[in-house]
Scaffold this motif. Structure first.
Motif, PDB file in Angstrom:
ATOM      1  N   PHE A   1       0.676  -0.936   0.193  1.00 31.58           N
ATOM      2  CA  PHE A   1       0.022  -0.196   0.346  1.00 31.58           C
ATOM      3  C   PHE A   1       0.939   0.826  -0.033  1.00 31.58           C
ATOM      4  CE2 PHE A   1      -4.142  -1.612   2.328  1.00 31.58           C
ATOM      5  CZ  PHE A   1      -3.916  -2.866   1.167  1.00 31.58           C
ATOM      6  N   GLY A   2       2.195   0.883  -0.108  1.00 27.29           N
ATOM      7  CA  GLY A   2       2.823   1.749   0.188  1.00 27.29           C
ATOM      8  C   GLY A   2       3.317   2.930   1.007  1.00 27.29           C
ATOM      9  N   ILE A   3       3.274   4.272   1.588  1.00 28.78           N
ATOM     10  CA  ILE A   3       3.357   5.268   2.824  1.00 28.78           C
ATOM     11  C   ILE A   3       2.457   6.006   3.258  1.00 28.78           C
ATOM     12  CG2 ILE A   3       5.691   5.429   2.541  1.00 28.78           C
ATOM     13  CD1 ILE A   3       5.373   8.153   1.173  1.00 28.78           C
ATOM     14  N   SER A   4       2.207   6.260   4.240  1.00 29.29           N
ATOM     15  CA  SER A   4       0.434   7.397   4.621  1.00 29.29           C
ATOM     16  C   SER A   4       1.221   8.071   4.377  1.00 29.29           C
ATOM     17  CB  SER A   4       0.783   7.412   6.205  1.00 29.29           C
ATOM     18  OG  SER A   4       1.649   7.676   6.467  1.00 29.29           O
ATOM     19  N   SER A   5      -0.110   9.308   3.939  1.00 31.46           N
ATOM     20  CA  SER A   5       0.184  10.723   3.714  1.00 31.46           C
ATOM     21  C   SER A   5       0.187  11.626   4.369  1.00 31.46           C
ATOM     22  CB  SER A   5      -2.199  10.970   3.556  1.00 31.46           C
ATOM     23  OG  SER A   5      -2.997  10.534   2.643  1.00 31.46           O
ATOM     24  N   LYS A   6       0.411  11.584   5.518  1.00 40.48           N
ATOM     25  CA  LYS A   6       0.790  12.320   6.591  1.00 40.48           C
ATOM     26  C   LYS A   6       3.197  11.781   6.549  1.00 40.48           C
ATOM     27  CE  LYS A   6       2.505  12.604  11.145  1.00 40.48           C
ATOM     28  NZ  LYS A   6       2.499  12.546  12.510  1.00 40.48           N
ATOM     29  N   THR A   7       2.841  10.636   5.806  1.00 37.87           N
ATOM     30  CA  THR A   7       4.392  10.352   5.832  1.00 37.87           C
ATOM     31  C   THR A   7       5.618  11.433   4.290  1.00 37.87           C
ATOM     32  OG1 THR A   7       5.158   8.625   6.379  1.00 37.87           O
ATOM     33  CG2 THR A   7       6.495   8.936   5.461  1.00 37.87           C
TER      34      THR A   7
ATOM     35  N   LYS B   1       3.258  13.520   3.040  1.00 34.61           N
ATOM     36  CA  LYS B   1       3.473  14.765   2.576  1.00 34.61           C
ATOM     37  C   LYS B   1       4.919  15.523   3.408  1.00 34.61           C
ATOM     38  CE  LYS B   1       1.259  18.719   5.237  1.00 34.61           C
ATOM     39  NZ  LYS B   1       0.048  19.188   6.098  1.00 34.61           N
ATOM     40  N   LEU B   2       5.915  14.438   4.787  1.00 35.77           N
ATOM     41  CA  LEU B   2       6.510  15.483   4.777  1.00 35.77           C
ATOM     42  C   LEU B   2       7.711  15.439   3.710  1.00 35.77           C
ATOM     43  CD1 LEU B   2       5.956  13.733   8.615  1.00 35.77           C
ATOM     44  CD2 LEU B   2       5.743  16.387   8.670  1.00 35.77           C
ATOM     45  N   ARG B   3       7.676  14.433   2.803  1.00 37.12           N
ATOM     46  CA  ARG B   3       8.828  14.135   2.350  1.00 37.12           C
ATOM     47  C   ARG B   3       9.049  14.911   1.456  1.00 37.12           C
ATOM     48  NH1 ARG B   3       9.207   7.206   2.789  1.00 37.12           N
ATOM     49  NH2 ARG B   3      10.893   7.119   4.264  1.00 37.12           N
ATOM     50  N   LEU B   4       7.932  15.176   1.293  1.00 33.86           N
ATOM     51  CA  LEU B   4       7.363  16.271  -0.115  1.00 33.86           C
ATOM     52  C   LEU B   4       7.548  17.875  -0.026  1.00 33.86           C
ATOM     53  CD1 LEU B   4       3.846  15.226  -2.149  1.00 33.86           C
ATOM     54  CD2 LEU B   4       6.416  14.473  -2.273  1.00 33.86           C
ATOM     55  N   LYS B   5       7.479  17.436   1.440  1.00 31.47           N
ATOM     56  CA  LYS B   5       7.061  18.853   2.055  1.00 31.47           C
ATOM     57  C   LYS B   5       8.568  19.840   2.126  1.00 31.47           C
ATOM     58  CE  LYS B   5       5.983  22.223   5.657  1.00 31.47           C
ATOM     59  NZ  LYS B   5       4.935  22.737   6.656  1.00 31.47           N
TER      60      LYS B   5
ATOM     61  N   TYR C   1     -10.960  17.971  -8.831  1.00 27.57           N
ATOM     62  CA  TYR C   1     -12.353  17.121  -8.169  1.00 27.57           C
ATOM     63  C   TYR C   1     -13.579  18.192  -9.337  1.00 27.57           C
ATOM     64  CZ  TYR C   1      -9.474  15.759  -4.572  1.00 27.57           C
ATOM     65  OH  TYR C   1      -8.999  15.134  -3.543  1.00 27.57           O
ATOM     66  N   PRO C   2     -14.831  17.747  -9.065  1.00 28.55           N
ATOM     67  CA  PRO C   2     -15.532  18.309 -10.015  1.00 28.55           C
ATOM     68  C   PRO C   2     -15.942  19.923  -9.576  1.00 28.55           C
ATOM     69  CG  PRO C   2     -16.253  16.384  -8.770  1.00 28.55           C
ATOM     70  CD  PRO C   2     -14.608  16.811  -7.881  1.00 28.55           C
ATOM     71  N   ASP C   3     -15.323  20.169  -8.794  1.00 28.51           N
ATOM     72  CA  ASP C   3     -15.816  21.588  -8.117  1.00 28.51           C
ATOM     73  C   ASP C   3     -14.728  22.666  -9.060  1.00 28.51           C
ATOM     74  OD1 ASP C   3     -13.901  21.269  -6.400  1.00 28.51           O
ATOM     75  OD2 ASP C   3     -14.833  21.781  -5.072  1.00 28.51           O
ATOM     76  N   GLY C   4     -13.535  22.030  -9.482  1.00 29.58           N
ATOM     77  CA  GLY C   4     -12.584  22.505 -10.310  1.00 29.58           C
ATOM     78  C   GLY C   4     -11.456  22.275  -9.648  1.00 29.58           C
ATOM     79  N   PRO C   5      -9.879  22.140 -10.008  1.00 31.92           N
ATOM     80  CA  PRO C   5      -9.033  21.896  -9.880  1.00 31.92           C
ATOM     81  C   PRO C   5      -8.125  22.120  -8.447  1.00 31.92           C
ATOM     82  CG  PRO C   5      -8.335  23.515 -11.460  1.00 31.92           C
ATOM     83  CD  PRO C   5      -9.871  22.966 -11.636  1.00 31.92           C
ATOM     84  N   ARG C   6      -7.972  21.162  -7.683  1.00 36.12           N
ATOM     85  CA  ARG C   6      -7.568  21.881  -6.228  1.00 36.12           C
ATOM     86  C   ARG C   6      -5.246  21.531  -5.953  1.00 36.12           C
ATOM     87  NH1 ARG C   6     -10.816  18.810  -2.105  1.00 36.12           N
ATOM     88  NH2 ARG C   6     -12.050  19.201  -3.736  1.00 36.12           N
ATOM     89  N   TRP C   7      -5.187  21.978  -5.604  1.00 35.79           N
ATOM     90  CA  TRP C   7      -3.924  22.376  -4.949  1.00 35.79           C
ATOM     91  C   TRP C   7      -3.682  21.330  -3.383  1.00 35.79           C
ATOM     92  CZ3 TRP C   7       0.292  22.825  -7.859  1.00 35.79           C
ATOM     93  CH2 TRP C   7       0.422  23.277  -9.180  1.00 35.79           C
ATOM     94  N   GLN C   8      -3.306  20.461  -3.321  1.00 39.38           N
ATOM     95  CA  GLN C   8      -3.234  19.993  -2.718  1.00 39.38           C
ATOM     96  C   GLN C   8      -1.818  19.060  -1.579  1.00 39.38           C
ATOM     97  OE1 GLN C   8      -6.633  17.112  -3.426  1.00 39.38           O
ATOM     98  NE2 GLN C   8      -5.577  16.072  -2.341  1.00 39.38           N
ATOM     99  N   TRP C   9      -1.619  18.438  -0.582  1.00 40.87           N
ATOM    100  CA  TRP C   9      -1.007  17.870  -1.003  1.00 40.87           C
ATOM    101  C   TRP C   9      -0.903  16.101  -0.798  1.00 40.87           C
ATOM    102  CZ3 TRP C   9       4.284  19.856   0.695  1.00 40.87           C
ATOM    103  CH2 TRP C   9       4.251  20.348   1.333  1.00 40.87           C
TER     104      TRP C   9
ATOM    105  N   GLN D   1       2.994  20.639  -3.258  1.00 41.74           N
ATOM    106  CA  GLN D   1       2.152  20.285  -3.805  1.00 41.74           C
ATOM    107  C   GLN D   1       1.443  20.119  -5.078  1.00 41.74           C
ATOM    108  OE1 GLN D   1      -1.350  22.918  -1.180  1.00 41.74           O
ATOM    109  NE2 GLN D   1      -0.155  24.500  -0.763  1.00 41.74           N
ATOM    110  N   ARG D   2       0.522  19.030  -5.541  1.00 41.35           N
ATOM    111  CA  ARG D   2       0.207  18.680  -6.393  1.00 41.35           C
ATOM    112  C   ARG D   2      -1.291  18.798  -7.172  1.00 41.35           C
ATOM    113  NH1 ARG D   2       2.372  13.085  -6.595  1.00 41.35           N
ATOM    114  NH2 ARG D   2       1.209  13.207  -4.386  1.00 41.35           N
ATOM    115  N   LEU D   3      -1.741  18.828  -8.055  1.00 38.90           N
ATOM    116  CA  LEU D   3      -2.466  19.694  -8.183  1.00 38.90           C
ATOM    117  C   LEU D   3      -3.726  18.811  -9.362  1.00 38.90           C
ATOM    118  CD1 LEU D   3      -4.289  22.214  -9.254  1.00 38.90           C
ATOM    119  CD2 LEU D   3      -3.681  22.255 -11.554  1.00 38.90           C
TER     120      LEU D   3
END
Length: 207
Positions: free
Chosen positions: A141-147, A149-153, A198-206, A193-195
């Motif tokens: 399953f790979g790494i968690s969102s938290k991990t 995020k920290l590595r991308l940051k 979503y149905p309401d439009g693109p969103r930048w998020q971790w 962050q990565r783009l």
């Protein structure tokens, strides 16, 4: 309660579908139904029979926010994970190997969605809720969102490599797939962050 969803990546998802030179057919609701997986007595069924992904190996699958599961052979008529839900958000995505309705292997390998383990745990939860025995199932399953995020940051972490994940140095995206060298794509980012779409439009998020 619906599962949380993850939007498709614009760069490695929509761009691949739109600009790769190959037309990716997106499914209608009626077409999608042909690929839906049902669970009976803890076994996976597909088109009225116990699901068998062999000898084709693993098949691509997605799960929507309501726990519906769809899968198909990428060596057949399924080209990308985006095809199932026409590029809309999903609750999990990856590949699955099933023999006689019994799951042998699950992973999170989807270049379009790149889900972290959080989303894959939702898939596991849905299966267990339907009495699927996963005690002998291999899961990657790979790494968690938290991990992640920290590595991308912390883009100074130059030693990190991981399946499908992007890392950043300054304003330039460095992409790494296990077993291959870093690639400078020339794409930019907003604070790592990565783009996502979503149905309401693109969103930048971790994630």
């Amino acid at each position: 309660m619906p599962y949380k969803e993850l939007g498709m990546l614009k760069d490695s998802g929509l761009s691949k579908d739109t600009f790769s030179g190959v037309v990716v057919p997106y499914m209608s609701e009626a077409e999608r139904e042909k690929y839906q997986v049902t669970i009976q007595d803890g076994l996976l069924f597909w088109r009225g029979e116990k699901l068998n992904t062999n000898p084709g190996g693993s098949w691509a699958f997605i799960m929507d926010k309501n726990g519906r599961i769809f899968c198909g052979n990428k060596n057949g008529d399924i080209q990308h994970h985006s095809a199932f839900f026409s590029g809309r958000p999903v609750a999990a995505a990856g590949h699955i190997s099933v023999v006689g309705g019994i799951i042998e292997y699950i992973n999170n390998f989807s270049g379009h969605y790149q889900p972290t383990s959080d989303y894959m745990e939702q898939f596991k939860e849905e299966l267990e809720k339907n009495n699927v025995d996963l005690s002998e199932t291999e899961m990657d399953f790979g790494i968690s969102s938290k991990t992640c995020k920290l590595r991308l940051k912390n883009f100074q972490d130059h030693n990190y490599t991981g399946k499908w994940y992007q890392r950043f140095r300054g304003t330039v995206v460095r992409e790494t797939v296990d077993g291959s060298p870093d690639t400078y794509t020339g794409r930019t980012h907003i604070q790592g962050q990565r783009l996502r779409l979503y149905p309401d439009g693109p969103r930048w998020q971790w994630l």
